[in-house]
Design a protein around this motif. Structure first.
Motif, PDB file in Angstrom:
ATOM      1  N   GLU A 128       0.752  -1.274   0.062  1.00  0.00           N
ATOM      2  CA  GLU A 128       0.001  -0.004   0.078  1.00  0.00           C
ATOM      3  C   GLU A 128       0.969   1.280   0.021  1.00  0.00           C
ATOM      4  N   THR A 129       2.138   1.150   0.131  1.00  0.00           N
ATOM      5  CA  THR A 129       2.932   2.427   0.317  1.00  0.00           C
ATOM      6  C   THR A 129       4.241   2.264  -1.255  1.00  0.00           C
ATOM      7  N   PRO A 130       4.618   3.113  -1.555  1.00  0.00           N
ATOM      8  CA  PRO A 130       5.537   3.206  -2.682  1.00  0.00           C
ATOM      9  C   PRO A 130       6.817   2.442  -2.393  1.00  0.00           C
ATOM     10  N   VAL A 131       7.309   1.757  -3.311  1.00  0.00           N
ATOM     11  CA  VAL A 131       8.641   1.149  -3.201  1.00  0.00           C
ATOM     12  C   VAL A 131       9.620   2.128  -3.492  1.00  0.00           C
ATOM     13  N   ARG A 132      10.447   2.537  -2.640  1.00  0.00           N
ATOM     14  CA  ARG A 132      11.399   3.609  -2.762  1.00  0.00           C
ATOM     15  C   ARG A 132      12.982   3.151  -3.214  1.00  0.00           C
ATOM     16  N   GLU A 141       5.905 -16.452  -4.521  1.00  0.00           N
ATOM     17  CA  GLU A 141       4.922 -17.343  -4.430  1.00  0.00           C
ATOM     18  C   GLU A 141       3.608 -16.850  -5.446  1.00  0.00           C
ATOM     19  N   GLY A 142       3.771 -15.671  -5.984  1.00  0.00           N
ATOM     20  CA  GLY A 142       2.698 -15.533  -6.588  1.00  0.00           C
ATOM     21  C   GLY A 142       2.825 -13.867  -7.271  1.00  0.00           C
ATOM     22  N   ASP A 143       1.417 -13.344  -7.347  1.00  0.00           N
ATOM     23  CA  ASP A 143       1.372 -11.666  -7.872  1.00  0.00           C
ATOM     24  C   ASP A 143       1.785 -10.730  -6.800  1.00  0.00           C
ATOM     25  N   VAL A 144       2.197  -9.878  -7.299  1.00  0.00           N
ATOM     26  CA  VAL A 144       2.616  -8.510  -6.554  1.00  0.00           C
ATOM     27  C   VAL A 144       2.016  -7.370  -6.966  1.00  0.00           C
ATOM     28  N   THR A 145       1.133  -6.528  -6.252  1.00  0.00           N
ATOM     29  CA  THR A 145       0.610  -5.365  -6.447  1.00  0.00           C
ATOM     30  C   THR A 145       0.885  -4.173  -5.669  1.00  0.00           C
ATOM     31  N   VAL A 146       1.318  -3.254  -6.522  1.00  0.00           N
ATOM     32  CA  VAL A 146       1.995  -2.035  -5.472  1.00  0.00           C
ATOM     33  C   VAL A 146       0.964  -0.749  -5.845  1.00  0.00           C
ATOM     34  N   LEU A 147       0.320  -0.376  -4.801  1.00  0.00           N
ATOM     35  CA  LEU A 147      -0.745   0.835  -4.962  1.00  0.00           C
ATOM     36  C   LEU A 147      -0.097   2.180  -5.362  1.00  0.00           C
ATOM     37  N   ALA A 167       3.977   4.875 -10.934  1.00  0.00           N
ATOM     38  CA  ALA A 167       4.979   5.034 -11.879  1.00  0.00           C
ATOM     39  C   ALA A 167       6.045   4.001 -11.854  1.00  0.00           C
ATOM     40  N   LEU A 168       6.544   3.193 -12.857  1.00  0.00           N
ATOM     41  CA  LEU A 168       7.482   2.149 -12.535  1.00  0.00           C
ATOM     42  C   LEU A 168       8.777   2.872 -12.984  1.00  0.00           C
ATOM     43  N   ARG A 169       9.671   3.231 -12.059  1.00  0.00           N
ATOM     44  CA  ARG A 169      10.890   3.971 -12.677  1.00  0.00           C
ATOM     45  C   ARG A 169      12.181   2.702 -12.383  1.00  0.00           C
ATOM     46  N   GLY A 170      11.828   1.603 -11.630  1.00  0.00           N
ATOM     47  CA  GLY A 170      12.940   0.735 -11.121  1.00  0.00           C
ATOM     48  C   GLY A 170      12.844  -0.415 -11.953  1.00  0.00           C
ATOM     49  N   ARG A 171      13.149  -1.680 -11.428  1.00  0.00           N
ATOM     50  CA  ARG A 171      13.045  -2.943 -12.158  1.00  0.00           C
ATOM     51  C   ARG A 171      11.904  -3.570 -11.732  1.00  0.00           C
TER      52      ARG A 171
END
Length: 230
Positions: A128-132, A141-147, A167-171
């Motif tokens: 629920e938080t950005p990945v910095r 184990e499965g899917d990943v959802t990033v809000l 936005a997807l700026r990383g990998r």
């Protein structure tokens, strides 16, 4: 009165921890394979630096000296080999990385008395938080959802698909367990690297017309396709 200090025996504390490692599978001619690796590094400098790498030599028949030369060639490219798979003990040497077997097909059994009714593992992970920048999220184990968004220098590794509502700026690396049907979705594509089941595209290879737009990526045979989401 003299105080007598009693020595206490310190127990070694052991912990289990798993990591996702890149597996290199060289093919002959080795010189040609190294040239392809150099081209990959040129497109994405520093991508393999500091990442665990396993060298799978099961498709080759190399002498001990040839293995040592290959490991040294990788080290010259700032790639440190964590371990080697697919070779006999006689081909190993003390100066080489340790031999590994089994990969991730290693499970810890628990008796029914300890855990009579095991809960099924979750097949999805919601963030629920950005990945910095600098953060790494691994969920095989499965899917990943990033809000939120995924910052530059951050990475998402999933066994299934990856959904990013910012936005997807990383990998983003999906289908790492061999799931070629996995997909990557994002609301704004500015990715450093996209990968599905080992097939990847770096930032330089992504069509510039897709930049800053909603997009999805999937595999079509041995090729990755990336299209805008309308």
């Amino acid at each position: 009165m003299n105080a007598v200090a009693e020595s206490t025996r310190q127990l070694v504390r052991l912990r289990g921890r798993s990591y996702v490692a890149f597996v290199f599978c060289p093919v002959v001619p080795i010189a040609g394979w190294l040239e392809e690796l150099d081209a990959t590094i040129a497109r994405s400098p520093g991508f393999f630096v500091g990442k665990p790498v396993v060298l799978d030599l099961s498709a080759l028949n190399l002498s001990q000296s040839a293995i040592a030369h290959l490991v040294a060639s990788l080290e010259q490219r700032n790639i440190r080999v964590l371990g080697i798979e697919g070779v006999d003990a006689g081909q190993a040497a003390k100066s080489l990385p340790p031999l590994l077997t089994g990969g991730r097909h290693c499970l810890v059994k628990q008796s029914e008395a300890e855990k009579p009714q095991a809960k099924p593992k979750s097949t999805s992970l919601l963030l629920e938080t950005p990945v910095r920048s600098g953060q790494s999220v691994v969920f095989i184990e499965g899917d990943v959802t990033v809000l939120g968004s995924v910052g530059s220098g951050a990475e998402i590794v999933a066994g299934g698909s990856i959904h990013i509502y910012g936005a997807l700026r990383g990998r983003a690396m999906a289908g790492v367990n061999g799931n070629s049907a996995a997909r990557i979705f994002c609301q704004k594509i500015e990715a450093e690297l996209l990968a599905i089941d080992g097939y990847y595209q770096t930032a330089e290879e992504i069509d510039t017309s897709l930049r800053h737009r909603p997009a999805q990526a999937w595999l079509e045979g041995d090729a990755m396709r990336i299209t805008a989401l309308h």
